[in-house]
Structures are given as structure tokens and as C-alpha cells.
Design a protein around this motif. Structure first.
Motif, mmCIF file in Angstrom:
data_model
loop_
_atom_site.group_PDB
_atom_site.id
_atom_site.type_symbol
_atom_site.label_atom_id
_atom_site.label_comp_id
_atom_site.label_asym_id
_atom_site.label_seq_id
_atom_site.Cartn_x
_atom_site.Cartn_y
_atom_site.Cartn_z
ATOM 1 N N GLY A 35 4.194 -7.391 5.630
ATOM 2 C CA GLY A 35 3.546 -6.644 4.538
ATOM 3 C C GLY A 35 4.539 -6.738 3.346
ATOM 4 O O GLY A 35 5.782 -6.432 3.604
ATOM 5 N N GLY A 36 4.079 -7.328 2.403
ATOM 6 C CA GLY A 36 4.539 -7.470 0.925
ATOM 7 C C GLY A 36 4.506 -6.426 -0.044
ATOM 8 O O GLY A 36 4.430 -6.888 -1.092
ATOM 9 N N GLY A 37 4.464 -5.200 0.325
ATOM 10 C CA GLY A 37 4.587 -4.196 -0.691
ATOM 11 C C GLY A 37 6.000 -3.684 -1.252
ATOM 12 O O GLY A 37 6.944 -4.817 -0.652
ATOM 13 N N ILE A 38 6.267 -2.655 -1.789
ATOM 14 C CA ILE A 38 7.697 -2.319 -2.207
ATOM 15 C C ILE A 38 8.605 -2.152 -1.049
ATOM 16 O O ILE A 38 9.828 -2.781 -0.930
ATOM 17 N N ILE A 39 8.017 -1.564 0.054
ATOM 18 C CA ILE A 39 8.790 -1.389 1.233
ATOM 19 C C ILE A 39 9.379 -2.901 2.017
ATOM 20 O O ILE A 39 10.509 -3.186 2.248
ATOM 21 N N ARG A 74 -1.189 -10.777 4.022
ATOM 22 C CA ARG A 74 -2.534 -11.051 4.141
ATOM 23 C C ARG A 74 -3.027 -11.163 2.627
ATOM 24 O O ARG A 74 -4.232 -11.914 2.299
ATOM 25 N N GLY A 75 -2.316 -10.740 1.509
ATOM 26 C CA GLY A 75 -2.893 -10.759 0.107
ATOM 27 C C GLY A 75 -2.085 -11.714 -0.604
ATOM 28 O O GLY A 75 -1.391 -12.541 0.052
ATOM 29 N N ASP A 76 -1.919 -11.581 -2.030
ATOM 30 C CA ASP A 76 -1.257 -12.590 -2.686
ATOM 31 C C ASP A 76 0.029 -11.942 -3.179
ATOM 32 O O ASP A 76 0.737 -12.356 -4.123
ATOM 33 N N GLY A 98 3.504 -2.519 6.645
ATOM 34 C CA GLY A 98 2.199 -2.818 6.639
ATOM 35 C C GLY A 98 1.493 -1.824 5.802
ATOM 36 O O GLY A 98 0.148 -1.784 5.638
ATOM 37 N N GLY A 99 2.187 -0.797 5.292
ATOM 38 C CA GLY A 99 1.466 0.143 4.308
ATOM 39 C C GLY A 99 0.534 0.986 5.064
ATOM 40 O O GLY A 99 0.690 1.374 6.251
ATOM 41 N N ALA A 100 -0.631 1.080 4.337
ATOM 42 C CA ALA A 100 -1.809 1.955 5.150
ATOM 43 C C ALA A 100 -2.253 1.334 6.400
ATOM 44 O O ALA A 100 -2.984 1.890 7.018
HETATM 45 C C1 FAD Z 1 -2.460 6.700 -7.653
HETATM 46 C C2 FAD Z 1 -1.268 6.327 -6.962
HETATM 47 C C3 FAD Z 1 -0.153 6.735 -7.399
HETATM 48 C C4 FAD Z 1 1.271 6.844 -6.990
HETATM 49 N N1 FAD Z 1 2.223 7.183 -7.591
HETATM 50 C C5 FAD Z 1 3.507 7.129 -6.915
HETATM 51 C C6 FAD Z 1 4.702 7.459 -7.544
HETATM 52 O O1 FAD Z 1 4.804 7.895 -8.874
HETATM 53 N N2 FAD Z 1 5.921 7.353 -6.791
HETATM 54 C C7 FAD Z 1 5.826 6.881 -5.666
HETATM 55 O O2 FAD Z 1 7.156 6.902 -4.961
HETATM 56 N N3 FAD Z 1 4.889 6.602 -4.843
HETATM 57 C C8 FAD Z 1 3.417 6.511 -5.670
HETATM 58 N N4 FAD Z 1 2.474 6.280 -5.024
HETATM 59 C C9 FAD Z 1 2.600 5.888 -3.398
HETATM 60 C C10 FAD Z 1 3.133 4.385 -3.491
HETATM 61 O O3 FAD Z 1 2.365 3.687 -4.447
HETATM 62 C C11 FAD Z 1 3.032 3.949 -1.882
HETATM 63 O O4 FAD Z 1 3.701 4.745 -1.003
HETATM 64 C C12 FAD Z 1 3.759 2.714 -1.942
HETATM 65 O O5 FAD Z 1 3.302 1.680 -2.775
HETATM 66 C C13 FAD Z 1 3.571 1.862 -0.306
HETATM 67 O O6 FAD Z 1 4.278 0.826 -0.065
HETATM 68 P P1 FAD Z 1 4.157 -0.037 1.002
HETATM 69 O O7 FAD Z 1 4.977 -1.046 0.580
HETATM 70 O O8 FAD Z 1 4.388 0.628 2.382
HETATM 71 O O9 FAD Z 1 2.598 -0.577 1.471
HETATM 72 P P2 FAD Z 1 1.762 -1.485 0.430
HETATM 73 O O10 FAD Z 1 2.291 -1.680 -0.943
HETATM 74 O O11 FAD Z 1 0.356 -1.273 0.583
HETATM 75 O O12 FAD Z 1 2.008 -2.763 1.130
HETATM 76 C C14 FAD Z 1 1.428 -2.954 2.221
HETATM 77 C C15 FAD Z 1 1.186 -4.459 2.451
HETATM 78 O O13 FAD Z 1 0.986 -4.927 3.962
HETATM 79 C C16 FAD Z 1 -0.110 -5.900 3.767
HETATM 80 N N5 FAD Z 1 -0.635 -5.969 5.245
HETATM 81 C C17 FAD Z 1 -1.115 -5.059 5.853
HETATM 82 N N6 FAD Z 1 -1.643 -5.473 7.084
HETATM 83 C C18 FAD Z 1 -1.335 -6.560 6.968
HETATM 84 C C19 FAD Z 1 -1.565 -7.666 7.895
HETATM 85 N N7 FAD Z 1 -2.444 -7.386 9.199
HETATM 86 N N8 FAD Z 1 -1.106 -9.155 7.861
HETATM 87 C C20 FAD Z 1 -0.250 -9.300 6.715
HETATM 88 N N9 FAD Z 1 -0.062 -8.379 5.727
HETATM 89 C C21 FAD Z 1 -0.556 -7.129 5.851
HETATM 90 C C22 FAD Z 1 -0.930 -5.450 2.526
HETATM 91 O O14 FAD Z 1 -1.574 -6.826 2.130
HETATM 92 C C23 FAD Z 1 0.279 -5.178 1.516
HETATM 93 O O15 FAD Z 1 0.551 -6.005 0.908
HETATM 94 C C24 FAD Z 1 1.219 6.261 -5.433
HETATM 95 C C25 FAD Z 1 0.176 5.734 -5.003
HETATM 96 C C26 FAD Z 1 -1.327 5.789 -5.538
HETATM 97 C C27 FAD Z 1 -2.543 5.572 -4.902
#
Ligand code: FAD
Length: 410
Positions: A3-7, A27-29, A245-247
Motif C-alpha cells: 500500500g503506497g498511500g501516505i502511511i 495495485r494502483g499507480d 493498505g488503507g481502507a
Molecule cells: C474528503 C476527505 C478529506 C480528508 N481530509 C483529511 C485531512 O484534512 N487530514 C487528515 O489527516 N486526513 C484527512 N483525510 C483522511 C486521509 O486522507 C486518510 O486517512 C489517509 O489518506 C489514509 O492513508 P493510507 O495510506 O492509510 O491509505 P490510502 O491513501 O488509501 O493508501 C492505501 C493504498 O493501499 C493500496 N492497496 C490496497 N489494497 C491493496 C492490495 N491488495 N494490493 C496492493 N495495494 C493495495 C491502495 O491502492 C492504496 O494506494 C481525508 C479523507 C477524505 C476522504
């Protein structure tokens, strides 16, 4: 790293700096996740978890309003029912009071990490320390907010309580129609796409492998460890596997063999040039649950929380709810509802108790989990990443993570 989001990117950054050979599989870009279109707020102010007293009653009222900021789509799925029951169990004062200092400490730690990143990498990601204005239209919500501000002050937060005139004085270039506000001066904001681009660039320089369009499909376990990470294009083996992996963290965890309850909380955002650089402070329009953030010369507006299984439909009624809220607080700005192609949506990874999942798995020795940060994942990202690197080194984490045990619902 899965998972390549912020975390994931923040974890990869700190691990690579420590000398680990890191691969981030996504799995995305790397540009199509929740970490791009969010409101960019760094929020020590959010020390109250989503599961808070009153949210259940308020949520039920909102269910009957199609433009409301909150939607819980009833679904017959067992996991959703189980998540909902856990959420209700935690929506109480005891849980909020117990978790508040821990959430605040992690947010403060992360804010310091952002300052360090700005020093180390250059502040090309729009980090600004102007606080956040919590705008209140009604006296009732203002009183609730003052109460929260007092709690925040007791925990060490720097908060000003402002009447209508004092609030207006902070935003001299736009007209405000509010009862009052609190100004959480410890909050900050940044430009999420610029931050993500900078991290990706730095990871490339550090020699991190970024495997895009690679979906993790399963894990092979042997002797209490993950021995292989299977993807639809090949397999990886690793000394340490980190789930970010975020959500989708719940589904990934299940494949790895542990239980992590997770619910996607869909939200929308769009950019507008309408404020022409006149708004100075990010703001939360509290009754409407809408966020407004100055970002790169424009303004990003976002909101809604649709708790439902993942789907990519844009619910225009919800977006209208966001757009129509703006002139109630900023009467000069009656904005058009954006075209669908200009509306971003993302899925907040929501745990039922509103607390992150952060730490090493107790049942799988080489598995670390970082996620479930809901509405504050952007804010908590660097601290989560730093702690992942400390846990990987078997060191004491730099912030207390006892309450964030990834297997607390096992
Ligand atoms: C409208 C909105 C406003 C927000 N505002 C704020 C804010 O102001 N401040 C704040 O702190 N937070 C805010 N958030 C929340 C914040 O954006 C999220 O909590 C954060 O981006 C989550 O990061 P993450 O790395 O956990 O997940 P993600 O950024 O979703 O990354 C998860 C990654 O895992 C990958 N993945 C999943 N399953 C697989 C798999 N099987 N194989 C390979 N890759 C996989 C996905 O492709 C994705 O790239 C907001 C959210 C929304 C929707």
C-alpha cells in the motif's frame, strides 16, 4: 510494504533511511488513493475519536437527509454489522477520555515530523502553521466547541475562543456569517499532492522499489511468519512485511491471517479558484462538517462521510450538500456544483473505535500493521511511518502505541 498511500510512503521513507531495502507494492499507480484529495489538515485538534458520545443519535438524524454530511448505508454483510456494533460500544465518554491523550500525542509527534521533513526535504509541500478555524453558525455548536476547546487546553492545546467580530478580524478579505469560532493554533495544513510527489521522488533517490499496478492477492505463512507475498504478477519474500493498505487493510489482514475490522468512509473534494487567495486560514464549517483549505493559490473544499462498502459512485446530493454549505458561512460564495469529472473521492480507513492500528502483529512475527487512521491519516502519516521503522528495529516506539494494537479486536 503493501500500500503506497501516505502511511506506506512515510513508512518506506523512514525504513529506507534506516538502511532497509524496501519495496512498496501498490495495485494502483501511487496517485489514486485517499492520500491525494484530502483536506490537507494536520490536526492535533482531532483528539476526540470518531466514535464519540452523541454521534449515534446525530447519525440517525442525518440518515433521513440526503444532503447530510453523514451516510451509513445499511448492508446485510456480517462484517458491517459487526463493525457497527463495535462502533456503538465505543461511542462513549470513557473511551474518548481514555484515548484523547494518546491521539493528541501521536498527532503532535507527527506535526514535529512534518517540520523535520520540511527541513530535510525542503518545504515544497505547502506546510503552513496558521491553525484551523472551527466556524460555528449556531450558539449551540459554539458552546459545544468552547467545551471541547477547554478540554483541549487541559491537554495542552493552544486554542483561542473567538466571537463573531474576532473571527471576522482573522479573515479580513472575506465576509463571514458565523456566531463565533475557535482557532486551534496548534493545527497546520499542507498540499497533499505536493507532499506525495516529494515523498515518491525521495524514495526513488533512496533506492526504494515502487511496484505499481501490482495487486497483493495472498500471503504464504510458515512457522508463524509470512514467507511469501503473492501478487497477480509474481511473488515477493521479505524479512518484514508491512500492511499499509488503507481502507483495504481489513481484507489484506484477513488474507494474512489476522482480524482487523475496517469500514471505508467515502468523502468528496474539489478545488475552486473562487476565493482568489482571499481566505487565510483552513476552516471546518462545523454544522455542515465541511472542510475548506487554502492550497496552492486555490481552495480545496471537502466533506461527507459515507460508511458503506467500497463503490465509486459520485452521490451528487452529498456533493450538493457540501457546495450549499459554503455560502451559509461565506455568504459571498455561492459556488456551482462541480462537474463529475472534477469531483475527487477517496475512502477513509475507519476503525470502529476511531483509533489507529499501529504496531507489530502478536501472532505473525514478521508482520507490522499501520492504518485505520480514518479522518486523520494525512496528519498522522509521518509519525506512523517513523514508528513502523522503530518497531521494525525492535526499538521502543517514539510515541505510545499501546492502545493501537492491530489485533485488539481479535
Ligand atoms: C474528503 C476527505 C478529506 C480528508 N481530509 C483529511 C485531512 O484534512 N487530514 C487528515 O489527516 N486526513 C484527512 N483525510 C483522511 C486521509 O486522507 C486518510 O486517512 C489517509 O489518506 C489514509 O492513508 P493510507 O495510506 O492509510 O491509505 P490510502 O491513501 O488509501 O493508501 C492505501 C493504498 O493501499 C493500496 N492497496 C490496497 N489494497 C491493496 C492490495 N491488495 N494490493 C496492493 N495495494 C493495495 C491502495 O491502492 C492504496 O494506494 C481525508 C479523507 C477524505 C476522504
Amino acid at each position: 510494504m503493501v500500500g503506497g498511500g501516505i502511511i506506506g510512503l512515510a513508512s518506506a521513507y523512514y525504513l529506507a533511511k534506516d538502511g532497509w531495502k524496501v519495496t512498496v507494492v501498490d495495485r494502483g499507480d501511487f496517485t489514486d488513493n485517499c492520500s491525494y484529495g484530502n483536506a490537507g489538515m494536520i490536526v492535533p485538534s482531532h483528539f476526540t475519536s470518531l466514535a464519540a458520545p452523541g454521534i449515534v443519535t446525530q447519525g440517525i438524524k442525518w440518515l433521513f437527509d440526503s444532503r447530510s454530511p453523514f451516510l451509513l448505508k445499511p448492508s446485510p454483510s456480517l462484517s458491517m454489522i459487526s463493525w457497527g456494533l463495535k462502533f456503538m460500544q465505543h461511542a462513549n465518554e470513557r473511551h474518548v477520555t481514555r484515548s484523547a491523550p494518546h491521539i493528541l500525542a501521536l498527532n503532535n509527534h507527527s506535526k514535529n515530523c512534518y517540520d523535520d521533513l520540511a527541513t530535510e526535504l525542503g518545504n515544497v509541500f505547502g506546510l503552513e502553521h496558521r491553525g484551523i478555524l472551527m466556524l460555528c453558525k449556531t450558539e449551540k455548536v459554539f458552546e459545544e466547541e468552547v467545551h471541547l476547546a477547554e478540554k483541549g487546553r487541559a491537554l495542552g492545546l493552544d486554542v483561542d475562543i473567538l466571537n463573531r467580530e474576532q473571527t471576522q478580524a482573522l479573515e479580513p478579505d472575506v465576509q463571514l456569517d458565523v456566531f463565533g469560532a475557535t482557532h486551534v493554533r496548534d493545527d497546520a495544513h499542507l498540499h497533499p499532492p505536493a507532499l506525495m510527489a516529494l515523498l515518491l521522488q525521495r524514495l526513488n533517490q533512496l533506492g526504494v522499489t515502487l511496484a505499481s499496478h501490482t495487486e497483493v492477492t495472498d500471503f504464504v505463512r510458515h512457522g508463524g511468519k509470512i514467507t511469501k507475498v503473492l501478487t497477480h504478477v509474481g511473488e515477493y519474500s521479505a524479512d518484514v512485511v508491512v500492511l499499509t493498505g488503507g481502507a483495504w487493510l481489513g481484507q489484506l489482514a484477513k488474507k494474512a491471517g489476522i482480524t482487523i475490522p475496517m469500514m471505508p468512509g467515502k468523502g468528496y473534494s474539489f478545488m475552486t479558484p473562487a476565493f482568489e487567495g482571499k481566505v487565510k486560514h483552513p476552516a471546518l464549517l462545523l454544522e455542515a462538517r465541511v472542510a475548506l483549505t487554502p492550497m496552492g493559490g486555490r481552495v480545496r473544499i471537502g466533506g461527507t462521510m459515507e460508511l458503506a462498502p467500497i463503490n465509486h459512485r459520485i452521490n451528487r446530493k452529498r456533493v450538493e450538500g457540501i457546495v450549499h454549505a459554503i455560502p451559509r458561512y461565506y455568504p459571498e460564495y455561492k459556488l456551482p456544483v462541480p462537474d463529475e469529472k472534477n469531483i475527487w473521492h477517496g475512502f477513509r480507513p475507519c476503525s470502529p473505535d476511531g483509533l489507529p492500528y499501529l504496531g507489530r502483529s502478536k501472532s505473525i512475527a514478521n508482520l507490522i500493521v499501520a492504518g485505520g487512521m480514518g479522518m486523520m491519516g494525512l496528519s498522522l502519516g509521518p509519525a506512523a511511518g517513523k514508528i513502523v521503522s522503530e518497531v521494525a528495529r525492535q526499538e521502543q516506539p517514539s510515541s505510545e502505541i499501546r492502545l493501537f494494537d492491530p489485533e485488539r479486536f481479535h
